[in-house]
Enzyme design. Structure first.
Site, PDB file in Angstrom:
ATOM      1  N   ASP A 115      -8.592  -2.737  -0.599  1.00 52.53           N
ATOM      2  CA  ASP A 115      -9.370  -1.658   0.005  1.00 52.53           C
ATOM      3  C   ASP A 115      -8.766  -1.241   1.342  1.00 52.53           C
ATOM      4  O   ASP A 115      -8.039  -1.994   1.989  1.00 52.53           O
ATOM      5  CB  ASP A 115     -10.827  -2.056   0.185  1.00 52.53           C
ATOM      6  CG  ASP A 115     -11.027  -3.262   1.111  1.00 52.53           C
ATOM      7  OD1 ASP A 115     -10.175  -4.176   1.084  1.00 52.53           O
ATOM      8  OD2 ASP A 115     -12.036  -3.297   1.840  1.00 52.53           O
ATOM      9  N   GLU A 128     -12.355  -6.529   1.787  1.00 50.14           N
ATOM     10  CA  GLU A 128     -11.952  -7.216   3.021  1.00 50.14           C
ATOM     11  C   GLU A 128     -12.248  -6.386   4.259  1.00 50.14           C
ATOM     12  O   GLU A 128     -12.675  -6.915   5.297  1.00 50.14           O
ATOM     13  CB  GLU A 128     -10.458  -7.551   2.947  1.00 50.14           C
ATOM     14  CG  GLU A 128      -9.961  -8.479   4.064  1.00 50.14           C
ATOM     15  CD  GLU A 128      -9.610  -7.753   5.348  1.00 50.14           C
ATOM     16  OE1 GLU A 128      -9.522  -8.420   6.400  1.00 50.14           O
ATOM     17  OE2 GLU A 128      -9.432  -6.509   5.314  1.00 50.14           O
TER      18      GLU A 128
END
Length: 383
Positions: free
Chosen positions: A88, A149
């Site tokens: 991400d 994350e």
């Protein structure tokens, strides 16, 4: 004279092919919590890793995590090495045609997520692929690519703990320090939402009938600033705080009934975190009728570099035949979890560049190649 392992790995690398691979990942924009793009990039990465080992996708409410197990090629049994990354980014879909367009020029590649950390994903894949092509020894390798994350790994942390069980070392693929030094130790990170519930009323006809959530929130933030400053004075350099967002109300003629603040804390020690969290838990309403609600959005423990981490750093330098510096970092990542558990951990195996979370985000292509060679050399040495 026999070729060194590093030279053999470097000969396997095709810069154009690596740039194409990284370009594909960048063009597949994958902001946190976008389930469709998370599933797409996890599938793309899984297909690449399947040629090397067993890959499985773990869907979650935050996105699609990827876990890979690559078997060892070694003369004796060794413990696994865990490679940690994330798919991400902080950038919303559409950034490529907006504020951070893709480009490659003069050895610099630019684009959203290039530095943090899609180039790191290319490093880990290319290094293991080179070892397989050369039939070089390698330990068992576990790979975990988290989907959330950038927003605290709320759903990935349990997988990180599970993947770290029994490993000999953990390597993280976030960016290094600007000079290329690895990251050994990180500040802890806790994100909270401080919400105030008041009572709406007409601001002119019944001002005393309302309880302003905004005014209450402002007062609570002032209390928090004073108390955190007190903790910081007692623990110099151990606490950072940032109020990153404030919202509430909506009309000037209505006493606002709700308001909230998003606050990020960084801690150098568990004791500093405990002191600040005690302050948050102790906040009490200033106005009768106001209600305070505190929600912890994510929490990563502080990772203080241990002697085992320092020994791993020295071992990496020995295996690479290079001076490999390392020092603590302010940012938090999934290596906070493994480092805080006492597992030998190093981060910053991504390539050099800059502009993380900024429109200047970029990667130095020469460093991309260097990092692949470094990782491959170290992995075969650890076998």
């Amino acid at each position: 004279m026999a070729q060194s392992v590093a030279d053999r790995i470097r000969e396997q690398l095709d810069e154009q092919a690596l740039v194409a691979e990284l370009t594909t990942l960048i063009e597949l924009e994958s902001p946190s919590h976008d389930l469709a793009s998370s599933a797409e990039i996890a599938g793309l990465l899984a297909a690449a890793w399947t040629t090397l080992g067993e890959a499985r996708i773990e869907p979650s409410s935050a996105g699609s995590h990827l876990i890979v197990d690559v078997p060892s090629v070694a003369s004796s049994e060794t413990s696994p090495v865990l490679l940690l990354g994330h798919s991400d980014t902080v950038w919303p879909i559409g950034t490529l045609v907006g504020s951070v367009p893709f480009s490659v020029a003069d050895g610099v590649l630019r684009g959203p997520g290039a530095y943090d950390m899609k180039s790191g994903l290319v490093v880990m894949l290319a290094a293991v692929r080179a070892l397989a092509a050369l039939d070089l020894p390698r330990p068992p390798i576990r790979v975990l690519i988290a989907a959330d994350e950038e927003v605290g790994s709320g759903s990935a942390t349990a997988l990180v703990r599970e993947a770290a069980a029994g490993v000999q070392a953990v390597f993280g693929f976030e960016s290094p320090h600007p000079d290329g030094a690895l990251k050994v130790g990180r500040l802890g990170s806790t994100r909270v939402k401080l919400k105030v519930v008041g009572r709406e009323s007409h601001a002119a006809l019944d001002p005393d009938g309302g309880v302003s959530a905004i005014e209450e929130l402002v007062d609570q933030l002032l209390v928090l600033r004073t108390e955190v400053a007190r903790v910081s004075a007692a623990r110099p350099g151990e606490v950072l705080v940032n109020v990153g967002g404030v919202s509430g109300g909506g009309r000037t003629n209505v006493v606002p009934g709700a308001a909230e603040a998003l606050i990020g804390f960084r801690f150098a020690s568990a004791a500093a975190e405990a002191d600040v969290m005690a302050v948050l838990d102790g906040l009490a309403p200033v106005r009768p009728g106001a209600v305070i609600e505190l929600e912890v959005l994510s929490s990563r423990p502080a990772w203080a570099a241990s002697s085992a981490d320092q020994a791993l750093l020295a071992r990496v330098g020995e295996l690479a035949g290079l001076e490999v510096p390392g020092r603590p970092a302010a940012g938090a990542a999934d290596t906070n979890t493994t480092g805080s558990l006492g597992i030998p951990t190093l981060d910053g195996f991504g390539p050099r560049g800059g502009g993380a979370h900024a429109v200047s985000e970029h990667v130095l292509l020469a460093s991309l190649l260097d990092r692949i060679v470094l990782l491959g050399t170290v992995l075969t040495g650890l076998a």
